[in-house]
Scaffold this motif. Structure first.
Motif, PDB file in Angstrom:
ATOM      1  N   ASP A 133       0.835  -1.201   0.000  1.00  0.00           N
ATOM      2  CA  ASP A 133       0.000   0.000   0.000  1.00  0.00           C
ATOM      3  C   ASP A 133       0.869   1.249   0.000  1.00  0.00           C
ATOM      4  OD1 ASP A 133       0.959   0.144   2.614  1.00  0.00           O
ATOM      5  OD2 ASP A 133      -1.007   0.432   3.526  1.00  0.00           O
ATOM      6  N   ARG A 134       0.217   2.380  -0.193  1.00  0.00           N
ATOM      7  CA  ARG A 134       0.909   3.662  -0.171  1.00  0.00           C
ATOM      8  C   ARG A 134      -0.054   4.739   0.306  1.00  0.00           C
ATOM      9  NH1 ARG A 134       2.929   5.598  -5.753  1.00  0.00           N
ATOM     10  NH2 ARG A 134       2.948   7.624  -4.683  1.00  0.00           N
ATOM     11  N   LEU A 135       0.515   5.847   0.790  1.00  0.00           N
ATOM     12  CA  LEU A 135      -0.257   6.988   1.279  1.00  0.00           C
ATOM     13  C   LEU A 135       0.209   8.232   0.557  1.00  0.00           C
ATOM     14  CD1 LEU A 135      -1.061   7.848   4.986  1.00  0.00           C
ATOM     15  CD2 LEU A 135      -0.008   9.571   3.515  1.00  0.00           C
ATOM     16  N   ASP A 136      -0.745   9.043   0.070  1.00  0.00           N
ATOM     17  CA  ASP A 136      -0.431  10.276  -0.652  1.00  0.00           C
ATOM     18  C   ASP A 136      -1.339  11.403  -0.170  1.00  0.00           C
ATOM     19  OD1 ASP A 136       1.463   9.286  -2.866  1.00  0.00           O
ATOM     20  OD2 ASP A 136      -0.250   7.951  -3.086  1.00  0.00           O
ATOM     21  N   PRO A 137      -0.789  12.571   0.146  1.00  0.00           N
ATOM     22  CA  PRO A 137      -1.640  13.728   0.414  1.00  0.00           C
ATOM     23  C   PRO A 137      -2.453  14.078  -0.833  1.00  0.00           C
ATOM     24  CG  PRO A 137       0.616  14.133   1.147  1.00  0.00           C
ATOM     25  CD  PRO A 137       0.637  12.880   0.325  1.00  0.00           C
ATOM     26  N   VAL A 138      -3.707  14.444  -0.639  1.00  0.00           N
ATOM     27  CA  VAL A 138      -4.533  14.863  -1.769  1.00  0.00           C
ATOM     28  C   VAL A 138      -3.952  16.122  -2.396  1.00  0.00           C
ATOM     29  CG1 VAL A 138      -6.839  15.636  -2.446  1.00  0.00           C
ATOM     30  CG2 VAL A 138      -6.584  13.755  -0.812  1.00  0.00           C
ATOM     31  N   ASP A 139      -3.470  17.034  -1.557  1.00  0.00           N
ATOM     32  CA  ASP A 139      -2.751  18.225  -2.035  1.00  0.00           C
ATOM     33  C   ASP A 139      -1.263  17.889  -2.067  1.00  0.00           C
ATOM     34  OD1 ASP A 139      -1.520  20.625  -2.496  1.00  0.00           O
ATOM     35  OD2 ASP A 139      -2.408  21.680  -0.775  1.00  0.00           O
ATOM     36  N   GLY A 157       2.095  -5.002   4.077  1.00  0.00           N
ATOM     37  CA  GLY A 157       1.012  -4.988   3.106  1.00  0.00           C
ATOM     38  C   GLY A 157      -0.074  -3.960   3.368  1.00  0.00           C
ATOM     39  N   TYR A 158      -0.260  -3.588   4.648  1.00  0.00           N
ATOM     40  CA  TYR A 158      -1.314  -2.597   4.930  1.00  0.00           C
ATOM     41  C   TYR A 158      -0.896  -1.617   6.029  1.00  0.00           C
ATOM     42  CZ  TYR A 158      -2.753  -5.831   8.764  1.00  0.00           C
ATOM     43  OH  TYR A 158      -2.809  -6.649   9.883  1.00  0.00           O
ATOM     44  N   ARG A 159       0.378  -1.283   6.067  1.00  0.00           N
ATOM     45  CA  ARG A 159       0.868  -0.413   7.144  1.00  0.00           C
ATOM     46  C   ARG A 159       0.292   1.002   7.037  1.00  0.00           C
ATOM     47  NH1 ARG A 159       6.604   1.569   6.022  1.00  0.00           N
ATOM     48  NH2 ARG A 159       6.940   1.037   8.220  1.00  0.00           N
ATOM     49  N   HIS A 160       0.168   1.532   5.813  1.00  0.00           N
ATOM     50  CA  HIS A 160      -0.390   2.881   5.670  1.00  0.00           C
ATOM     51  C   HIS A 160      -1.910   2.870   5.848  1.00  0.00           C
ATOM     52  CE1 HIS A 160       3.495   3.089   3.508  1.00  0.00           C
ATOM     53  NE2 HIS A 160       3.565   4.251   4.108  1.00  0.00           N
ATOM     54  N   LEU A 161      -2.559   1.822   5.358  1.00  0.00           N
ATOM     55  CA  LEU A 161      -4.000   1.707   5.566  1.00  0.00           C
ATOM     56  C   LEU A 161      -4.308   1.579   7.052  1.00  0.00           C
ATOM     57  CD1 LEU A 161      -6.811   1.426   4.250  1.00  0.00           C
ATOM     58  CD2 LEU A 161      -6.399  -1.040   4.137  1.00  0.00           C
ATOM     59  N   GLY A 162      -3.533   0.735   7.753  1.00  0.00           N
ATOM     60  CA  GLY A 162      -3.724   0.597   9.193  1.00  0.00           C
ATOM     61  C   GLY A 162      -3.462   1.903   9.927  1.00  0.00           C
ATOM     62  N   TYR A 163      -2.462   2.645   9.467  1.00  0.00           N
ATOM     63  CA  TYR A 163      -2.128   3.936  10.069  1.00  0.00           C
ATOM     64  C   TYR A 163      -3.301   4.902   9.939  1.00  0.00           C
ATOM     65  CZ  TYR A 163       0.864   7.981  11.228  1.00  0.00           C
ATOM     66  OH  TYR A 163       1.431   9.099  11.807  1.00  0.00           O
ATOM     67  N   LEU A 164      -3.793   5.057   8.708  1.00  0.00           N
ATOM     68  CA  LEU A 164      -4.919   5.962   8.466  1.00  0.00           C
ATOM     69  C   LEU A 164      -6.147   5.552   9.271  1.00  0.00           C
ATOM     70  CD1 LEU A 164      -6.228   7.419   5.156  1.00  0.00           C
ATOM     71  CD2 LEU A 164      -7.724   5.965   6.486  1.00  0.00           C
ATOM     72  N   GLN A 165      -6.469   4.265   9.264  1.00  0.00           N
ATOM     73  CA  GLN A 165      -7.671   3.811   9.946  1.00  0.00           C
ATOM     74  C   GLN A 165      -7.560   3.973  11.457  1.00  0.00           C
ATOM     75  OE1 GLN A 165      -8.148  -0.129   8.289  1.00  0.00           O
ATOM     76  NE2 GLN A 165      -9.390   0.616   6.593  1.00  0.00           N
ATOM     77  N   THR A 166      -6.371   3.765  12.000  1.00  0.00           N
ATOM     78  CA  THR A 166      -6.182   3.990  13.435  1.00  0.00           C
ATOM     79  C   THR A 166      -6.375   5.458  13.773  1.00  0.00           C
ATOM     80  OG1 THR A 166      -4.645   2.126  13.601  1.00  0.00           O
ATOM     81  CG2 THR A 166      -4.564   3.766  15.352  1.00  0.00           C
ATOM     82  N   LYS A 167      -5.802   6.329  12.955  1.00  0.00           N
ATOM     83  CA  LYS A 167      -5.968   7.769  13.165  1.00  0.00           C
ATOM     84  C   LYS A 167      -7.432   8.187  13.049  1.00  0.00           C
ATOM     85  CE  LYS A 167      -1.790   9.619  13.751  1.00  0.00           C
ATOM     86  NZ  LYS A 167      -1.436  10.624  14.797  1.00  0.00           N
ATOM     87  N   ALA A 168      -8.195   7.444  12.221  1.00  0.00           N
ATOM     88  CA  ALA A 168      -9.613   7.760  12.030  1.00  0.00           C
ATOM     89  C   ALA A 168     -10.493   7.149  13.122  1.00  0.00           C
ATOM     90  CB  ALA A 168     -10.068   7.275  10.660  1.00  0.00           C
TER      91      ALA A 168
END
Length: 207
Positions: A133-139, A157-168
């Motif tokens: 996976d990957r994470l990108d700022p919209v801006d 495999g899901y470190r950025h997805l897990g990061y975002l979801q935890t923050k959410a």
């Protein structure tokens, strides 16, 4: 193994219906893709019966949670009234992380334990395999510094997805299947046993 074209087309349609109806919030039709008594969904943020997954997905959709799916290549192993379907997919989620709006795209496979019920194929258990996976700022000009301790809590495999979801505010499960490793080897073994007639599609609570 069966090579029925009708079965293969029906299984592909089943997987496509899951993605289209779920993302379109067509909850009534989305419920029809699942086995009516045994349907089970595993994801980073949810593990439980299909009916509960539908309920929490609807609640999230109504709150503005943005999780979308896109499908690619597909294959199925069929033995009588049972099948294992694998489908390349991406999961994309948009959310705010520390005040910065970002997109996470996770690539992997849906690994589906399927069974024929009243003449139609249904999903008994869905277990995603998270490959990268990957994470990108919209801006693109936005700056975001990630917490390495939180990021390293999750598999590659899901470190950025897990990061975002935890923050959410989601509770994200660790140790889910990736491209390699013990978890995915166990999943493949459960799939083989399912095709051979095992009483259950593995132990979903272990995934």
């Amino acid at each position: 193994m069966s090579t029925s074209l009708d079965d293969r087309l029906a299984l592909r349609e089943l997987v496509e219906n899951w993605a289209v109806w779920r993302d379109a919030a067509d909850w009534e039709r989305f419920a029809t893709v699942w086995h009516p008594t045994d349907g089970w969904m595993s994801a980073t943020w949810f593990q439980g019966p299909a009916a509960d997954f539908i309920s929490v997905s609807k609640e999230g959709f109504d709150r503005g949670v943005s999780i979308l799916h896109f499908l690619g290549g597909h294959t199925a192993d069929i033995n009588g009234d049972r099948a294992i379907a694998q489908t390349k997919m991406t999961i994309s989620q948009r959310a705010s992380v520390d005040g910065v709006e970002v997109d996470v795209v996770c690539t992997g496979r849906f690994y589906d334990f399927c069974a024929r019920h009243d003449g139609q194929w249904k999903i008994v258990r869905r277990q995603p395999i998270y490959e990268k996976d990957r994470l990108d700022p919209v801006d693109p000009a936005a700056r975001l510094e990630l917490d390495p301790v939180l990021l390293d809590r999750f598999p590659t495999g899901y470190r950025h997805l897990g990061y975002l979801q935890t923050k959410a505010g989601f509770r994200v499960k660790t140790g889910l299947p990736g491209l390699t490793g013990e978890a995915v080897r166990r999943l493949y073994d459960e799939g083989s046993k399912w095709l051979a007639g095992s009483a259950t599609p593995g132990d979903p609570t272990e995934q």
